[in-house]
Design a protein around this motif. Structure first.
Motif, PDB file in Angstrom:
ATOM      1  N   ASN A 189       8.637   4.906   3.849  1.00 63.31           N
ATOM      2  CA  ASN A 189       8.869   3.482   4.051  1.00 63.31           C
ATOM      3  C   ASN A 189      10.263   3.319   4.642  1.00 63.31           C
ATOM      4  O   ASN A 189      11.234   3.853   4.106  1.00 63.31           O
ATOM      5  CB  ASN A 189       8.764   2.700   2.741  1.00 63.31           C
ATOM      6  CG  ASN A 189       7.338   2.290   2.424  1.00 63.31           C
ATOM      7  OD1 ASN A 189       6.422   2.501   3.219  1.00 63.31           O
ATOM      8  ND2 ASN A 189       7.133   1.697   1.262  1.00 63.31           N
ATOM      9  N   LYS A 198       8.256  -1.002   6.997  1.00 58.11           N
ATOM     10  CA  LYS A 198       7.154  -0.385   7.725  1.00 58.11           C
ATOM     11  C   LYS A 198       6.962   1.036   7.211  1.00 58.11           C
ATOM     12  O   LYS A 198       7.920   1.699   6.796  1.00 58.11           O
ATOM     13  CB  LYS A 198       7.444  -0.349   9.225  1.00 58.11           C
ATOM     14  CG  LYS A 198       7.688  -1.725   9.845  1.00 58.11           C
ATOM     15  CD  LYS A 198       6.466  -2.617   9.764  1.00 58.11           C
ATOM     16  CE  LYS A 198       6.745  -3.998  10.354  1.00 58.11           C
ATOM     17  NZ  LYS A 198       5.567  -4.900  10.235  1.00 58.11           N
ATOM     18  N   THR A 199       5.718   1.510   7.240  1.00 51.08           N
ATOM     19  CA  THR A 199       5.408   2.849   6.731  1.00 51.08           C
ATOM     20  C   THR A 199       5.243   3.809   7.898  1.00 51.08           C
ATOM     21  O   THR A 199       4.354   3.633   8.741  1.00 51.08           O
ATOM     22  CB  THR A 199       4.139   2.820   5.869  1.00 51.08           C
ATOM     23  OG1 THR A 199       4.335   1.889   4.791  1.00 51.08           O
ATOM     24  CG2 THR A 199       3.838   4.194   5.301  1.00 51.08           C
ATOM     25  N   CYS A 232      -1.047  -1.461   2.042  1.00 46.82           N
ATOM     26  CA  CYS A 232       0.328  -1.942   2.202  1.00 46.82           C
ATOM     27  C   CYS A 232       0.805  -2.671   0.952  1.00 46.82           C
ATOM     28  O   CYS A 232       1.972  -2.551   0.552  1.00 46.82           O
ATOM     29  CB  CYS A 232       0.427  -2.853   3.419  1.00 46.82           C
ATOM     30  SG  CYS A 232       0.320  -1.978   5.003  1.00 46.82           S
ATOM     31  N   SER A 238       4.709  -2.358   1.682  1.00 44.37           N
ATOM     32  CA  SER A 238       4.944  -2.292   3.124  1.00 44.37           C
ATOM     33  C   SER A 238       4.333  -3.504   3.820  1.00 44.37           C
ATOM     34  O   SER A 238       3.440  -4.157   3.280  1.00 44.37           O
ATOM     35  CB  SER A 238       4.316  -1.007   3.686  1.00 44.37           C
ATOM     36  OG  SER A 238       4.428  -0.937   5.086  1.00 44.37           O
ATOM     37  N   LYS A 298      -0.060  -5.528   7.886  1.00 39.91           N
ATOM     38  CA  LYS A 298      -0.608  -5.795   6.565  1.00 39.91           C
ATOM     39  C   LYS A 298      -1.521  -7.017   6.556  1.00 39.91           C
ATOM     40  O   LYS A 298      -2.659  -6.942   6.080  1.00 39.91           O
ATOM     41  CB  LYS A 298       0.535  -5.997   5.571  1.00 39.91           C
ATOM     42  CG  LYS A 298       0.089  -6.443   4.184  1.00 39.91           C
ATOM     43  CD  LYS A 298       1.289  -6.779   3.303  1.00 39.91           C
ATOM     44  CE  LYS A 298       0.838  -7.349   1.965  1.00 39.91           C
ATOM     45  NZ  LYS A 298       1.990  -7.745   1.124  1.00 39.91           N
TER      46      LYS A 298
END
Length: 291
Positions: free
Chosen positions: A155, A162-163, A187, A192, A215
């Motif tokens: 992350n 954001k991942t 998410c 995330s 997401k």
């Protein structure tokens, strides 16, 4: 009547980019109307309002069809570009208030009809996921650990989390599939706002490729995501995939959507310590609408 400028931001060789509706004079618009515009066009939308005090030159707000966003990189760049090309920008360096914090915009007016815009983002924070969280991400994208580089899923955040998922190849990256409901659930579980798988395009040229599965924006994929690319740049730095300097990092996105886009990031340092980055890209005018 409200005038809406439609632009494509982060274009690559004059094509692609992320479509973005911009309202330069949005002070009379209630929140429901802003969300309605985002819903009508189906894209992140940017709204410019006068500053409330001397700490900023403008307030920018951002909406997607389902909710308001704290920050949107391409809408910020698109709004500054639209203001500059219509003679409504006060200066070539401006201070912007957003829900995620202050942003500075730099507008290079060397070519007045096509200015180049960069915006600041704070230093990124990058944290590896737990094994259990990694398994949730792998399941959401229907992949296995064998599809990844020998790097962690992380992350990362400059403005929105954001991942980062390190795919072994651009080919594997662009074969990925996602489901909006599954992405949202994943998410939510890992804290995330979007899954951002990436791959090395050309290591020597510091060129990478990525995709974003958001997401809960109301659509399954983004053609270009500046905030995610900025977060990725700090992930690349932490993972040793780029050197600790301010040379340009290029992130290509949107190939799988037939809308190849190009995002530029330049990391900033105080000595050896990263202190932020500049996020930039090219913009194309599409047309004007009234609401």
């Amino acid at each position: 009547m409200t005038e809406i400028k439609l632009v494509n931001v982060f274009t690559h060789r004059g094509a692609g980019g992320n479509p973005c509706p911009i309202v330069i004079n949005a002070s009379a618009l209630p929140s429901e109307e802003m969300q309605g515009i985002a819903g009508h066009f189906g894209h992140e939308s940017g709204f410019v309002l006068p500053a409330a005090n001397d700490d900023a030159d403008y307030i920018f707000r951002f909406w997607v069809p389902r909710h308001e966003m704290e920050m949107c990189g391409h809408a910020t760049i698109g709004a500054l570009w639209a203001m500059a090309t219509t003679g409504q920008l006060r200066a070539e360096q401006v201070r912007i208030e957003t829900r995620s914090g202050p942003v500075t915009g730099f507008v290079d007016m060397t070519s007045p009809d096509d200015p180049y815009v960069e915006i600041t983002q704070p230093v990124g924070k990058v944290v590896a996921l737990s094994r259990e969280e990694e398994d949730l991400v792998l399941a959401a994208l229907h992949i296995s650990r064998a599809d990844l580089l020998d790097l962690p899923i992380q992350n990362a955040v400059t403005s929105r989390v954001k991942t980062l998922i390190p795919m072994k190849s651009v080919d594997l990256l662009n074969k990925l599939t996602s489901n909006m409901a599954t992405t949202e659930q994943c998410c939510q579980s890992i804290g995330s706002t979007g899954l951002y798988p990436y791959a090395i395009n050309d290591h020597g040229d510091r060129r990478f490729e990525a995709r974003q599965f958001p997401k809960s924006s109301g659509y399954p994929e983004d053609a270009a995501t500046g905030i995610a690319a900025a977060a990725l740049a700090f992930g690349l730095l932490k993972n040793g995939l780029v050197k600790a300097d301010s040379e340009r990092i290029t992130v290509l996105q949107g190939r799988a959507m037939n809308s190849l886009s190009e995002i530029s990031i330049r990391l900033g340092f105080a000595g050896d310590r990263p202190i932020g980055c500049l996020l930039g890209g090219s913009v194309q005018f599409v047309g004007s609408h009234t609401w």
